[in-house]
Design an enzyme around this catalytic site. Structure first.
Site, PDB file in Angstrom:
ATOM      1  N   GLY B  19       0.854  -1.184   0.000  1.00 49.14           N
ATOM      2  CA  GLY B  19       0.000   0.000   0.000  1.00 49.14           C
ATOM      3  C   GLY B  19       0.889   1.233   0.000  1.00 49.14           C
ATOM      4  O   GLY B  19       2.095   1.138  -0.305  1.00 49.14           O
ATOM      5  N   THR B  50      -5.064   1.575   0.865  1.00 49.01           N
ATOM      6  CA  THR B  50      -4.803   2.825   0.148  1.00 49.01           C
ATOM      7  C   THR B  50      -5.674   2.958  -1.090  1.00 49.01           C
ATOM      8  O   THR B  50      -6.312   3.987  -1.311  1.00 49.01           O
ATOM      9  CB  THR B  50      -3.317   2.897  -0.266  1.00 49.01           C
ATOM     10  OG1 THR B  50      -2.518   2.773   0.890  1.00 49.01           O
ATOM     11  CG2 THR B  50      -3.024   4.207  -0.969  1.00 49.01           C
ATOM     12  N   ALA B  53      -9.137   4.211  -0.543  1.00 47.41           N
ATOM     13  CA  ALA B  53      -9.409   5.486   0.137  1.00 47.41           C
ATOM     14  C   ALA B  53      -9.953   6.500  -0.855  1.00 47.41           C
ATOM     15  O   ALA B  53      -9.233   6.985  -1.708  1.00 47.41           O
ATOM     16  CB  ALA B  53      -8.133   6.001   0.790  1.00 47.41           C
ATOM     17  N   GLN B  54     -11.242   6.795  -0.730  1.00 47.51           N
ATOM     18  CA  GLN B  54     -11.829   7.762  -1.658  1.00 47.51           C
ATOM     19  C   GLN B  54     -11.840   9.153  -1.050  1.00 47.51           C
ATOM     20  O   GLN B  54     -12.419  10.073  -1.585  1.00 47.51           O
ATOM     21  CB  GLN B  54     -13.258   7.331  -1.995  1.00 47.51           C
ATOM     22  CG  GLN B  54     -13.274   6.029  -2.770  1.00 47.51           C
ATOM     23  CD  GLN B  54     -14.658   5.633  -3.188  1.00 47.51           C
ATOM     24  OE1 GLN B  54     -15.635   6.122  -2.662  1.00 47.51           O
ATOM     25  NE2 GLN B  54     -14.747   4.735  -4.153  1.00 47.51           N
ATOM     26  N   ASP B 219      -2.409  -9.133   9.642  1.00 46.52           N
ATOM     27  CA  ASP B 219      -1.309 -10.101   9.604  1.00 46.52           C
ATOM     28  C   ASP B 219       0.015  -9.519  10.103  1.00 46.52           C
ATOM     29  O   ASP B 219       0.778 -10.214  10.771  1.00 46.52           O
ATOM     30  CB  ASP B 219      -1.154 -10.742   8.214  1.00 46.52           C
ATOM     31  CG  ASP B 219      -1.276  -9.765   7.060  1.00 46.52           C
ATOM     32  OD1 ASP B 219      -1.618  -8.597   7.306  1.00 46.52           O
ATOM     33  OD2 ASP B 219      -1.028 -10.176   5.917  1.00 46.52           O
ATOM     34  N   ARG B 292     -16.017  11.311  14.430  1.00 40.92           N
ATOM     35  CA  ARG B 292     -16.346   9.917  14.124  1.00 40.92           C
ATOM     36  C   ARG B 292     -16.837   9.145  15.340  1.00 40.92           C
ATOM     37  O   ARG B 292     -17.808   8.401  15.254  1.00 40.92           O
ATOM     38  CB  ARG B 292     -15.134   9.221  13.531  1.00 40.92           C
ATOM     39  CG  ARG B 292     -14.889   9.674  12.129  1.00 40.92           C
ATOM     40  CD  ARG B 292     -13.684   9.019  11.520  1.00 40.92           C
ATOM     41  NE  ARG B 292     -13.585   9.456  10.132  1.00 40.92           N
ATOM     42  CZ  ARG B 292     -12.566   9.192   9.348  1.00 40.92           C
ATOM     43  NH1 ARG B 292     -11.555   8.477   9.792  1.00 40.92           N
ATOM     44  NH2 ARG B 292     -12.554   9.616   8.105  1.00 40.92           N
ATOM     45  N   GLU B 380      -0.517   2.224   8.744  1.00 36.57           N
ATOM     46  CA  GLU B 380      -1.548   1.807   9.691  1.00 36.57           C
ATOM     47  C   GLU B 380      -1.049   0.674  10.586  1.00 36.57           C
ATOM     48  O   GLU B 380      -1.597   0.435  11.665  1.00 36.57           O
ATOM     49  CB  GLU B 380      -2.813   1.372   8.933  1.00 36.57           C
ATOM     50  CG  GLU B 380      -4.006   1.137   9.846  1.00 36.57           C
ATOM     51  CD  GLU B 380      -5.286   0.813   9.082  1.00 36.57           C
ATOM     52  OE1 GLU B 380      -5.307   0.976   7.844  1.00 36.57           O
ATOM     53  OE2 GLU B 380      -6.263   0.395   9.727  1.00 36.57           O
TER      54      GLU B 380
END
Lengths: 117, 568
Positions: B19, B50, B53-54, B219, B292, B380
């Site tokens: 990513g 990635t 991701a919009q 993972d 959020r 991340e």
């Protein structure tokens, strides 16, 4: 009466005699063919092989296959309450069932490995 | 293919995951002169989060309005509810502008004003417009495509897709490589490396409703744990409040409504068609103000109170927005919605919280190194920068910044190192596991994955109780027993059941880590909400770490690091 989609799927790996398997999945309006395939793996046959990564966004471009002889993205094709025939891409090397070798040649492990001697 | 000592591949720096973080790390390590091997379990630069991701990228460029990275940092720390590792958060905010301008030089295509300034939108939690984007809803794909182009341009970076890493190789407590298998033929692969960078993204696949790719099963967290690294803040899973729920929408990312809200406001309505966020302390009035964690809370409480939409969420309405304005803002997307039978001028859509991002992750130093020497992590996959709740737009920024930093740090580390400490004996247990065991025709790992997802959604979602978390731990143990210690059957080409087996092995360890940490934190903070401990606890402004003892995750506590402290 609940409707079902009948997925007729070409199975097998290189060196094996290929065969067709028929799966019935409950039809829900709006679902994709990929939704149906993922359900088959959970509910009926975890060995069914096909490629996907992004599931729903048509971003990864991995789930290409033949639906009734035409190339589709399984995540974009709608599931329908009828027989739908699924086959691997004809112009790519078969890996197993609906999964084919679609990685660019210079991103496969054989090319990157040092030559053995 | 294997050499005499069982090594198939060698590299200075092995990057796992392609990513934004992994590709940025590969480019940076290559630029610093290292020989880089970039591997991904899927296709290079196409899997992971990635490409999905919009949305937007938070960065203090100061082109829309004057800005400074310290303002971005203040907002990041406020969103993190006292749990940000300030050193990592500062790294993210301070180096964000350079990373975004580098992407601009590589023609990422940031949306611009007519006078050439890069446009920035105002997102919740930010004190000013700071979030750049690529139209229309194309930020992630543009970032992926741009980095993929750069990676391909660097002829020295070797790239291998369809390679699933199952374990890291550790030589006397030092990272030395990895073991895995080629998905296409099933053959085992051992990789010797002088440094390893884990850039495998988050854990959203642990949950039934999620916004990321199928390969986001955490993972990297499991790889790092088993290699001896610590995880941090694992109890903080971010739920994206307005994931698409109904009508069924195909070919679109379920988090697509966020940019709609940035540009057009939109109204969140309950089954009574009434805006409800003001009942929870945030008056929106057609704008987008609610953060959020609060939005997730408000929506789930409305559902609990019996005011849910038919599919079990709430309504999001743009019916008050004129069609010309919809078209001007999202042109082609409006047509894609029409193909799905959705006319926003006529009907609201239904939305609900979905697993979106993980604040927690591998614990690293400001040089992105774990406590295992020569093992780095980025994106991340690391924890700490975002504390208890991530600010909108920080995910791509951190992927780029931490990727670059980890790549540079790993390259600096391997400079002058003669060879990797890899020896076949260190890889032997992992290779033995890959050989597989007796076939078990009755075992369905895909069904077990679905079962785990249901349990995590129900018991370890946005709202938690001790009883629910304990029930989840019991279920995780039962699923682990059903899965067994060895993958059934021998390796074979494109064996998805085998891939699920190895995925679930990791998912169970990560699920147990999240659940144990959530059980231990007897307070509510940010994305971790305990119904049996609803208040913020002053004594709980501490990180929880997770490490393995005898194969089991063990939770410990450690103070939060602030920027004022000297870097050790």
């Amino acid at each position: 009466m609940s409707l079902v989609a009948q997925l007729l799927i070409r199975r097998g790996a290189p060196g094996e005699a290929g065969h067709w398997d028929r799966f019935e999945v409950a039809f829900e309006r709006g679902q994709s063919v990929l939704d149906g395939l993922r359900r088959i793996r959970v509910e009926q046959d975890p060995s069914l092989a096909f490629r996907f990564s992004c599931i729903n966004a048509n971003a990864c471009k991995e789930c290409m296959m033949l639906l009734d002889g035409k190339v589709v993205y399984a995540c974009m094709a709608r599931l329908e309450p009828r027989e739908m025939r699924l086959e691997p891409l004809a112009n790519k090397a078969l890996l197993r069932d609906l999964a084919t070798e679609i990685a660019p040649p210079d991103e496969r492990i054989a090319r990157a490995a040092p030559a053995s001697d | 293919m294997a050499g005499p000592d069982g090594i198939e591949l060698q590299a200075d720096v092995l990057v796992i995951g392609s990513g934004a973080a992994g590709m940025a790390a590969a480019i940076a390590a290559d630029e610093a002169g290292a020989d880089v091997l970039l591997v991904d379990r899927s296709l290079i630069g196409r899997g992971g989060a990635t490409v999905m991701a919009q949305m937007t990228v938070a960065v203090a460029l100061g082109e829309e309005v004057p800005d400074h990275w310290q303002h971005h940092l203040a907002d990041t720390l406020a969103a993190g509810r006292g749990l940000c590792d300030e050193r990592l958060a500062a790294l993210l905010c301070e180096n964000g502008p350079a990373a975004i301008r580098q992407m601009d030089n590589w023609h990422a295509g940031w949306a611009r004003h007519h006078d050439g300034r890069i446009r920035a939108a105002q997102a919740p939690g930010h004190d000013r417009p700071r979030c750049v984007y690529v139209d229309f809803l194309a930020t992630g794909p543009a970032v992926s495509r741009t980095l993929r182009g750069q990676v391909q341009r660097q002829a020295r970076i070797r790239r291998i897709g369809d390679l699933c890493i199952t374990d890291l190789v550790v030589a006397d407590a030092v990272a030395a490589g990895a073991v895995g298998f080629a998905v296409s033929d099933g053959a085992p692969v051992a990789i010797s490396a002088k440094a390893v960078i884990v850039a495998t993204g988050g854990l959203t696949r642990l949950y039934g409703r999620n916004s990321a790719s199928a390969n986001m099963g955490g993972d990297g967290y499991a790889l790092a744990l088993r290699a001896g690294a610590e995880l941090v803040d694992m109890e903080f899973v971010q739920f994206f409040p307005i994931g698409h729920l109904a009508p069924r929408l195909i070919g679109m990312d379920p988090i697509m409504w966020d940019p709609f809200r940035y540009k057009l406001g939109g109204r969140l309505l309950n089954a009574e068609m009434r805006e409800f966020t003001d009942d929870y302390g945030v008056v929106e009035d057609g704008t987008y103000r609610v953060t959020r964690d609060l939005a997730t809370y408000a929506i789930l409480k409305e559902v609990e109170a019996g005011r849910a939409s038919p599919a079990g969420g709430v309504y999001l309405s743009f019916q008050h927005v004129p069609e010309e304005r919809l078209r001007e803002s999202f042109g082609p997307v409006i047509d894609r919605l029409a193909k799905n039978g959705i006319d926003l001028t006529r009907v609201p859509v239904e939305v609900a919280p979905i697993a979106h991002y993980h604040m927690g992750g591998v614990r690293v130093s400001p040089a992105l190194e774990t406590r295992v020497p020569n093992l780095f992590a980025a994106g991340e996959a690391i924890g700490g920068a975002n504390g208890a709740n991530r600010l909108s737009g920080n995910a791509i920024t951190e992927a780029l910044v931490f990727g670059r930093s980890a790549g540079a740090a790993a390259a600096a580390r391997v400079r002058g190192m003669n060879r990797s400490p890899f020896e076949p004996r260190f890889a032997a247990p992992a290779r033995a596991l890959l050989a597989g065991g007796v076939p078990q025709p009755g075992l369905n790992p895909a069904a077990l994955v679905a079962e785990l997802q249901q349990i995590m959604s129900r018991q370890v979602g946005p709202f938690r109780t001790a009883a629910g978390l304990e029930a989840a731990l019991g279920a995780i143990a039962r699923i682990a027993a059903a899965l067994g210690p060895v993958p059934p059957g021998a390796p074979r080409p494109f064996d998805t059941a085998r891939l699920d087996w190895f995925d679930l092995r990791n998912m169970l360890l990560v699920a147990a880590s999240v659940t144990e940490a959530a059980l231990a934190r007897t307070e509510s903070r940010g994305a971790h909400q305990r119904e049996d401990f609803p208040l913020l606890g002053d004594a709980w402004a501490v990180h929880q770490t997770v490490h393995l003892e005898a194969g089991r995750p063990v939770v410990a506590r450690t103070p939060v690091r602030t920027g004022a402290e000297a870097v050790p």
